[in-house]
Structure formats: structure tokens, C-alpha cells
Design a protein around this motif. Structure first.
Motif, PDB file in Angstrom:
ATOM      1  N   VAL A  78       4.187  -4.309   7.603  1.00 24.47           N
ATOM      2  CA  VAL A  78       3.060  -3.942   6.595  1.00 24.47           C
ATOM      3  C   VAL A  78       3.833  -2.586   5.548  1.00 24.47           C
ATOM      4  CG1 VAL A  78       1.181  -3.889   5.083  1.00 24.47           C
ATOM      5  CG2 VAL A  78       0.997  -4.700   6.839  1.00 24.47           C
ATOM      6  N   ALA A  79       3.807  -2.098   6.063  1.00 17.94           N
ATOM      7  CA  ALA A  79       4.368  -0.620   5.956  1.00 17.94           C
ATOM      8  C   ALA A  79       6.170  -1.160   5.369  1.00 17.94           C
ATOM      9  CB  ALA A  79       4.533   0.896   6.796  1.00 17.94           C
ATOM     10  N   ALA A  80       6.827  -1.174   6.205  1.00 20.06           N
ATOM     11  CA  ALA A  80       8.513  -2.550   5.187  1.00 20.06           C
ATOM     12  C   ALA A  80       8.217  -3.409   4.691  1.00 20.06           C
ATOM     13  CB  ALA A  80       9.033  -2.634   7.038  1.00 20.06           C
ATOM     14  N   PHE A  81       6.952  -4.046   4.390  1.00 24.12           N
ATOM     15  CA  PHE A  81       6.750  -5.301   3.438  1.00 24.12           C
ATOM     16  C   PHE A  81       6.940  -4.022   2.001  1.00 24.12           C
ATOM     17  CE2 PHE A  81       4.286  -7.459   0.691  1.00 24.12           C
ATOM     18  CZ  PHE A  81       4.755  -8.628   0.422  1.00 24.12           C
ATOM     19  N   MET A  82       6.202  -3.346   2.085  1.00 23.11           N
ATOM     20  CA  MET A  82       5.813  -2.337   0.693  1.00 23.11           C
ATOM     21  C   MET A  82       7.631  -1.751   0.678  1.00 23.11           C
ATOM     22  SD  MET A  82       1.811  -0.840   2.157  1.00 23.11           S
ATOM     23  CE  MET A  82       1.847  -0.055   0.076  1.00 23.11           C
ATOM     24  N   ASP A  83       8.057  -1.244   1.322  1.00 24.40           N
ATOM     25  CA  ASP A  83       9.449  -0.820   1.256  1.00 24.40           C
ATOM     26  C   ASP A  83      10.219  -2.244   0.610  1.00 24.40           C
ATOM     27  OD1 ASP A  83       8.293   1.356   1.833  1.00 24.40           O
ATOM     28  OD2 ASP A  83       9.236   1.055   3.458  1.00 24.40           O
ATOM     29  N   VAL A  84      10.141  -2.802   1.131  1.00 20.90           N
ATOM     30  CA  VAL A  84      10.645  -4.227   0.438  1.00 20.90           C
ATOM     31  C   VAL A  84      11.044  -4.766  -0.276  1.00 20.90           C
ATOM     32  CG1 VAL A  84      10.973  -6.456   1.452  1.00 20.90           C
ATOM     33  CG2 VAL A  84      11.815  -4.947   3.193  1.00 20.90           C
ATOM     34  N   LEU A  85       9.190  -4.881  -1.258  1.00 22.89           N
ATOM     35  CA  LEU A  85       8.949  -4.873  -2.382  1.00 22.89           C
ATOM     36  C   LEU A  85       9.046  -3.710  -3.434  1.00 22.89           C
ATOM     37  CD1 LEU A  85       8.603  -7.791  -0.379  1.00 22.89           C
ATOM     38  CD2 LEU A  85       6.543  -8.189  -2.163  1.00 22.89           C
ATOM     39  N   LEU A 103      -6.803  -0.583   9.128  1.00 20.93           N
ATOM     40  CA  LEU A 103      -6.869   0.676   9.411  1.00 20.93           C
ATOM     41  C   LEU A 103      -5.884   1.800   9.776  1.00 20.93           C
ATOM     42  CD1 LEU A 103      -9.985   1.005  11.219  1.00 20.93           C
ATOM     43  CD2 LEU A 103      -9.657   2.002   9.338  1.00 20.93           C
ATOM     44  N   GLN A 104      -4.827   1.137  11.312  1.00 17.35           N
ATOM     45  CA  GLN A 104      -3.313   1.842  11.636  1.00 17.35           C
ATOM     46  C   GLN A 104      -2.681   2.112  10.391  1.00 17.35           C
ATOM     47  OE1 GLN A 104      -1.723   3.240  14.039  1.00 17.35           O
ATOM     48  NE2 GLN A 104      -4.465   3.113  14.644  1.00 17.35           N
ATOM     49  N   ARG A 108      -1.194   5.629   9.620  1.00 16.73           N
ATOM     50  CA  ARG A 108       0.590   6.226  10.025  1.00 16.73           C
ATOM     51  C   ARG A 108       0.328   6.156   8.597  1.00 16.73           C
ATOM     52  NH1 ARG A 108       1.184   3.731  15.695  1.00 16.73           N
ATOM     53  NH2 ARG A 108       3.167   3.762  14.339  1.00 16.73           N
ATOM     54  N   HIS A 109       0.024   6.067   7.462  1.00 17.36           N
ATOM     55  CA  HIS A 109       1.068   5.882   6.164  1.00 17.36           C
ATOM     56  C   HIS A 109      -0.512   5.800   5.104  1.00 17.36           C
ATOM     57  CE1 HIS A 109       4.590   4.800   7.889  1.00 17.36           C
ATOM     58  NE2 HIS A 109       4.418   3.920   8.556  1.00 17.36           N
ATOM     59  N   GLN A 110      -0.812   7.206   5.741  1.00 13.75           N
ATOM     60  CA  GLN A 110      -2.506   7.288   4.033  1.00 13.75           C
ATOM     61  C   GLN A 110      -1.513   7.516   2.749  1.00 13.75           C
ATOM     62  OE1 GLN A 110      -5.549   9.186   5.632  1.00 13.75           O
ATOM     63  NE2 GLN A 110      -4.700  10.748   4.064  1.00 13.75           N
ATOM     64  N   GLU A 111       0.291   8.025   2.669  1.00 10.78           N
ATOM     65  CA  GLU A 111       0.907   7.559   1.436  1.00 10.78           C
ATOM     66  C   GLU A 111       0.358   6.621   0.444  1.00 10.78           C
ATOM     67  OE1 GLU A 111       3.805   6.887   4.147  1.00 10.78           O
ATOM     68  OE2 GLU A 111       2.206   8.377   3.935  1.00 10.78           O
ATOM     69  N   LYS A 112       0.802   5.194   1.233  1.00 10.67           N
ATOM     70  CA  LYS A 112       1.404   3.868   0.336  1.00 10.67           C
ATOM     71  C   LYS A 112      -0.456   2.990   0.190  1.00 10.67           C
ATOM     72  CE  LYS A 112       5.076   2.836   3.583  1.00 10.67           C
ATOM     73  NZ  LYS A 112       5.815   2.986   2.238  1.00 10.67           N
ATOM     74  N   VAL A 113      -1.522   4.123   0.949  1.00  8.35           N
ATOM     75  CA  VAL A 113      -3.031   2.931   0.971  1.00  8.35           C
ATOM     76  C   VAL A 113      -3.526   4.160   0.244  1.00  8.35           C
ATOM     77  CG1 VAL A 113      -4.699   2.405   1.891  1.00  8.35           C
ATOM     78  CG2 VAL A 113      -2.821   2.066   3.707  1.00  8.35           C
ATOM     79  N   ASN A 114      -3.905   3.362  -1.533  1.00  8.45           N
ATOM     80  CA  ASN A 114      -4.915   3.968  -2.118  1.00  8.45           C
ATOM     81  C   ASN A 114      -6.277   3.356  -1.994  1.00  8.45           C
ATOM     82  OD1 ASN A 114      -5.860   4.625  -5.049  1.00  8.45           O
ATOM     83  ND2 ASN A 114      -5.997   2.883  -5.280  1.00  8.45           N
ATOM     84  N   LYS A 115      -6.424   2.517  -1.757  1.00  6.74           N
ATOM     85  CA  LYS A 115      -8.311   2.343  -1.146  1.00  6.74           C
ATOM     86  C   LYS A 115      -8.556   0.955  -0.122  1.00  6.74           C
ATOM     87  CE  LYS A 115     -11.256   3.651  -5.069  1.00  6.74           C
ATOM     88  NZ  LYS A 115     -12.032   3.001  -5.898  1.00  6.74           N
ATOM     89  N   LEU A 116      -8.948   1.215   1.043  1.00  3.79           N
ATOM     90  CA  LEU A 116      -8.775  -0.023   2.242  1.00  3.79           C
ATOM     91  C   LEU A 116     -10.377  -0.583   2.429  1.00  3.79           C
ATOM     92  CD1 LEU A 116      -7.957  -1.022   5.079  1.00  3.79           C
ATOM     93  CD2 LEU A 116      -8.392   0.676   5.643  1.00  3.79           C
ATOM     94  N   ILE A 117     -10.260  -1.892   2.270  1.00  8.38           N
ATOM     95  CA  ILE A 117     -11.750  -2.551   2.618  1.00  8.38           C
ATOM     96  C   ILE A 117     -11.160  -2.875   3.655  1.00  8.38           C
ATOM     97  CG2 ILE A 117     -12.975  -4.623   1.522  1.00  8.38           C
ATOM     98  CD1 ILE A 117     -10.925  -3.301  -0.579  1.00  8.38           C
ATOM     99  N   ALA A 118     -12.060  -2.774   5.126  1.00  8.95           N
ATOM    100  CA  ALA A 118     -11.703  -2.984   6.349  1.00  8.95           C
ATOM    101  C   ALA A 118     -13.093  -3.953   7.120  1.00  8.95           C
ATOM    102  CB  ALA A 118     -11.795  -1.945   7.086  1.00  8.95           C
ATOM    103  N   ALA A 119     -12.724  -5.264   6.655  1.00  5.21           N
ATOM    104  CA  ALA A 119     -14.016  -6.423   6.586  1.00  5.21           C
ATOM    105  C   ALA A 119     -13.818  -6.657   8.844  1.00  5.21           C
ATOM    106  CB  ALA A 119     -14.168  -7.434   6.235  1.00  5.21           C
ATOM    107  N   SER A 120     -14.857  -6.978   9.014  1.00  8.10           N
ATOM    108  CA  SER A 120     -14.922  -6.514  10.467  1.00  8.10           C
ATOM    109  C   SER A 120     -14.175  -5.903  11.826  1.00  8.10           C
ATOM    110  CB  SER A 120     -14.689  -8.704  10.691  1.00  8.10           C
ATOM    111  OG  SER A 120     -15.989  -8.663  10.280  1.00  8.10           O
ATOM    112  N   ALA A 121     -14.879  -4.502  11.518  1.00 11.49           N
ATOM    113  CA  ALA A 121     -13.469  -3.732  12.715  1.00 11.49           C
ATOM    114  C   ALA A 121     -13.735  -3.319  12.861  1.00 11.49           C
ATOM    115  CB  ALA A 121     -12.900  -2.547  10.787  1.00 11.49           C
ATOM    116  N   ALA A 122     -13.784  -2.350  14.157  1.00 11.41           N
ATOM    117  CA  ALA A 122     -13.846  -1.121  15.219  1.00 11.41           C
ATOM    118  C   ALA A 122     -12.605  -0.092  15.389  1.00 11.41           C
ATOM    119  CB  ALA A 122     -14.023  -2.200  16.089  1.00 11.41           C
TER     120      ALA A 122
END
Length: 266
Positions: A78-85, A103-104, A108-122
Motif C-alpha cells: 500500500v505504501a508503494a502504491f501511494m508512492d506510484v500514484l 494498522l500496519q 510503519r508509515h505514520q506520515e502517509k496516513v491522515n486518519k485510519l478507519i479500522a473495521a473488525s480489527a485486532a
């Protein structure tokens, strides 16, 4: 009809679709799922956001590669996907496996995520319901090959015969160690945790995760509410979480906008 595209990254051709206008929002699907099986949540989110929906390694129209499927590996994709785009930062909505990947990604890349919605996570294997933990060692390829999502796989996959190999990797993923408590505790990214009251993670685990993120305090005492939030969906199993799109939108939109209900003392 939305026309999909492919991003070349980490040795694979990752399929994705872009829809809507607004701030960027990446959508991450669950195990054995794809963009189509995520249902109506994507077009509804696209009413107010520019949605980037992608398909993980070996899922949907994205090819499999000679690499284990792990949460860190998928997060790096996902991080690489963001870089490509050229997406420097985005909000992220993940469901089930997609929530773990989100979550990962934030860890791992806190600078890339503004807000996170985590549905059904642990954040730890011990957080799964006892029945589910007992079922993991019994999982086999043979159990999965006749499931409805196996037929969906054959309709979309670049290699229609690759489903058994994918199942082997997904069973291994279920057994992958998850001990992320310290990482979650350090997160500065605001997280909206969404869970069903009959989800695969226990309610106790979900509440503990919320507390790790600074939640569970008393409001109405003149203090700023935590940036993270918790929403529990009533009478809802794991697979029913993603089908309740109106309720999901009612939780997600105020969170992304930073809106909070007003109490008597405000």
C-alpha cells in the motif's frame, strides 16, 4: 462504469479503481475479497471523497507473486502504491484483513496516513474469539475450495487455477504472530475502530485497543475528547459489518470531518 488500472509495484501488477472527488481515501478489502465484494461502501464513500480502492496480492485482478502474504508485506504494498500514484498522505478505510493492513501501514508509515478507519480489527492473536482461535489450526485448503468466493476468484484472477496457492498463504497469515500492543500505543494517527457486537475480535479486546489509543475517558469534564473513536454495531457478526453501509457512513463521515456531537456543557 469505472475503468480499473494497474500499478506496477513490488513485482506485481496491482489492480485499482479511482472514483469520486474530494480528499483521498484508500479502501482496503478483507480476506478472499475484492473491490466488487466490498459492496456499496465504495460508491457511497465516493460521494464525498476521491476513493482509491485496490486489490491485494493474489486477490481479485492482482496477480500473486512468490512471496508470503503477511500484514507487513501488504502494508508495504500500500505504501508503494501511494508512492506510484504520488499520494503523499491519505485517509485509509480497512475492513478485516484490510484493517490489519491499515494498522500496519499507520505503524510503519505514520506520515502517509491522515486518519485510519479500522473495521473488525485486532492487534494481537489473543484478541480473537475463542471459537475462532480454536478453528485456525483446523483450516485446510480443501475447506475453502468450494466456498462461493472461490468461484469469484476464478472469474477475476489472472491465474484462475491459483486459488489453492492463495488459500495456503492466507491460512499461514492466520497463524502469523500479532503482538502489536506497543506499536498501537505509540500511534499518533487518529483511529476510528468499528466492530460488530458479535465480531471475530472480542469486545474486551476491541475496548482495550481503544484505550491504547487514548480512548475511554469521561467527556463533559472540560477536557478535549481523544482523537480516536469507537463504534460498536449492534446485532452484527464479522461478515455483517461491511454490509451495513448507511451505519458505516454515519460513523465514518463525522470522524473524517472532525465533527463531534455537542453536549449540554458546550
Amino acid at each position: 462504469m469505472i475503468k480499473g488500472k494497474y500499478a506496477n509495484l513490488n513485482g506485481m501488477k496491482m489492480y485499482y479503481e479511482v472514483s469520486g472527488q474530494g480528499d483521498p481515501l484508500i479502501v482496503l478489502h478483507g480476506a478472499y475479497m475484492n473491490i466488487i465484494s466490498m459492496g456499496e461502501i465504495i460508491p457511497k464513500l465516493a460521494r464525498t471523497h476521491k476513493v482509491y480502492a485496490l486489490e491485494f496480492q493474489g486477490h481479485g485482478r492482482t496477480n500473486d507473486i512468490d512471496r508470503p502474504i503477511t500484514y507487513p508485506n501488504l502494508a508495504e504494498d500500500v505504501a508503494a502504491f501511494m508512492d506510484v500514484l504520488s499520494l503523499k498522505k491519505a485517509d485509509v478505510f480497512g475492513y478485516s484483513v484490510g484493517a490489519e493492513v491499515g494498522l500496519q501501514l499507520a505503524i510503519r508509515h505514520q506520515e502517509k496516513v491522515n486518519k485510519l478507519i479500522a473495521a473488525s480489527a485486532a492487534y494481537d492473536l489473543e484478541g480473537w474469539q475463542p471459537e475462532y482461535k480454536a478453528a485456525i489450526p483446523q483450516m485446510t485448503v480443501e475447506m475453502m475450495v468450494n466456498m462461493p468466493f472461490a468461484e469469484d476468484y476464478r472469474k477475476l484472477a489472472p491465474n484462475p487455477e491459483g486459488f489453492p496457492a492463495l488459500v495456503e498463504k492466507m491460512i499461514a497469515l492466520e497463524k502469523e504472530p500479532m503482538t502489536w500492543e506497543e506499536d498501537v500505543k505509540k500511534l499518533k494517527t487518529p483511529v476510528l475502530i468499528i466492530a460488530g457486537d458479535a465480531d471475530v475480535a472480542t469486545l474486551e479486546h476491541t475496548i482495550t485497543m481503544f484505550r491504547l489509543l487514548g480512548g475511554g475517558v469521561m467527556g463533559d469534564m472540560g477536557k478535549h475528547l481523544p482523537d480516536s473513536r469507537l463504534a460498536i454495531m449492534p446485532a452484527t457478526s464479522h461478515t455483517a459489518v461491511i454490509t451495513q453501509t448507511d451505519l458505516l457512513i454515519a460513523f465514518i463521515e463525522p470522524f473524517l470531518k472532525g465533527e463531534t456531537p455537542k453536549g449540554f456543557f458546550e
